[in-house]
Enzyme design. Structure first.
Site, mmCIF file in Angstrom:
data_model
loop_
_atom_site.group_PDB
_atom_site.id
_atom_site.type_symbol
_atom_site.label_atom_id
_atom_site.label_comp_id
_atom_site.label_asym_id
_atom_site.label_seq_id
_atom_site.Cartn_x
_atom_site.Cartn_y
_atom_site.Cartn_z
ATOM 1 C CG HIS A 133 -6.895 -2.269 -7.896
ATOM 2 N ND1 HIS A 133 -6.462 -1.410 -6.904
ATOM 3 C CD2 HIS A 133 -8.119 -1.836 -8.263
ATOM 4 C CE1 HIS A 133 -7.399 -0.498 -6.689
ATOM 5 N NE2 HIS A 133 -8.410 -0.729 -7.508
ATOM 6 C CG MET B 10 -1.840 -1.264 1.248
ATOM 7 S SD MET B 10 -2.762 -1.571 -0.275
ATOM 8 C CE MET B 10 -4.225 -0.626 0.043
ATOM 9 C CD GLN C 55 -13.440 -16.134 -7.926
ATOM 10 O OE1 GLN C 55 -12.829 -16.468 -8.932
ATOM 11 N NE2 GLN C 55 -14.044 -17.011 -7.145
ATOM 12 C CG LEU D 127 5.405 1.425 -6.294
ATOM 13 C CD1 LEU D 127 5.611 0.229 -7.212
ATOM 14 C CD2 LEU D 127 6.278 1.299 -5.052
HETATM 15 C C1 GAR Z 1 -6.129 -7.176 -1.424
HETATM 16 O O1 GAR Z 1 -7.520 -7.121 -1.551
HETATM 17 C C2 GAR Z 1 -5.466 -6.460 -2.593
HETATM 18 O O2 GAR Z 1 -6.143 -6.614 -3.805
HETATM 19 C C3 GAR Z 1 -5.514 -5.035 -2.126
HETATM 20 O O3 GAR Z 1 -5.208 -5.085 -0.758
HETATM 21 C C4 GAR Z 1 -5.658 -6.347 -0.238
HETATM 22 C C5 GAR Z 1 -4.482 -6.982 0.453
HETATM 23 O O4 GAR Z 1 -4.880 -8.152 1.117
HETATM 24 N N1 GAR Z 1 -4.594 -4.209 -2.846
HETATM 25 C C6 GAR Z 1 -4.820 -2.939 -3.134
HETATM 26 O O5 GAR Z 1 -5.809 -2.329 -2.772
HETATM 27 C C7 GAR Z 1 -3.725 -2.276 -3.953
HETATM 28 N N2 GAR Z 1 -4.217 -1.104 -4.595
HETATM 29 P P1 GAR Z 1 -3.813 -9.270 1.467
HETATM 30 O O6 GAR Z 1 -2.697 -8.562 2.262
HETATM 31 O O7 GAR Z 1 -4.571 -10.221 2.335
HETATM 32 O O8 GAR Z 1 -3.328 -9.852 0.201
#
Ligand code: GAR
Length: 207
Positions: A114, A95, A178, A98
């Protein structure tokens, strides 16, 4: 036949459930990648502990040590990636925005997941915004990382229905399930140039 395994890094900021799905895929002998390094910008990211328990090298390079100098933080990341022999980078819930320094350095060799069907809902709070917008199909996207936020070319997407009584948490959970399927498939596609199978195709979703 032995499969060539590309050494990858997984960059995380939190719980790391997508990281887990990539680690599990990489543990399969016929999957074309191995995890050389897990890196986090937060020392307390829960995913780091899981990766260490899985026997992987997992380290933090805290962004707070670099103050407002984003590029200095990324130079430290880039140096660690190179030192670990990484050839491809997967952002998995990383998060941090970059700068062009890192996106240019890893152009064509860095992908991200994403939680929306891009180009809809870039940025944060994607599930809230999908519910507010009233869309009936939502999902997730794996895409190449470029300097623009959530803008790079799309590699693969998975769609889920939005149900009329969905809460944010229910919708997020349906999408996350998913994500865990899509991310390893998309990584394999990029590393081997195999097409993504069409898993479930529904032309019409009315909920
Ligand atoms: C996930 O849903 C991913 O798609 C999102 O953060 C979550 C991380 O969960 N990413 C973003 O929003 C990037 N823009 P995780 O740490 O359990 O994989």
């Amino acid at each position: 036949m032995t499969v060539h395994k590309t050494p990858i890094a997984i960059l995380i900021s939190g719980r790391g459930s997508n990281m887990r799905s990539l680690i599990e895929a990489c543990a399969q002998p016929d999957f074309p990648a191995s995890v050389a390094l897990v890196l986090s910008n937060k020392e307390d990211a829960a995913g780091l502990e899981y990766a260490r328990e899985a026997g992987l090298r997992a380290e933090a390079i805290p962004h707070r040590l670099f103050g407002k100098d984003r590029e200095a933080h990324e130079r430290a990341i880039d140096a660690r990636l190179k030192e670990a022999g990484v050839e491809f980078v997967c952002l998995a819930g990383y998060m941090r925005l970059l700068t062009p320094f890192l996106t240019d350095a890893w152009k064509g060799r860095m992908i991200n997941i994403h939680p929306s069907l891009l180009p809809l809902f870039p940025g944060t709070h994607t599930h809230e915004r999908a519910l507010e917008a009233g869309v009936r199909i939502h999902g997730c996207t794996v895409h190449h990382v470029t300097a623009g936020m959530d803008e790079g070319p799309i590699i693969g997407q998975a769609a889920v229905p939005v149900l009329s009584d969905d809460t944010v948490d229910e919708l997020a959970a349906r999408v996350l399930e998913q994500e865990h399927v899509l991310y390893p498939m998309a990584l394999k596609k990029i590393l081997t140039d195999e097409g993504l199978p069409i898993r479930a195709y529904k032309a019409l979703i009315v909920t």
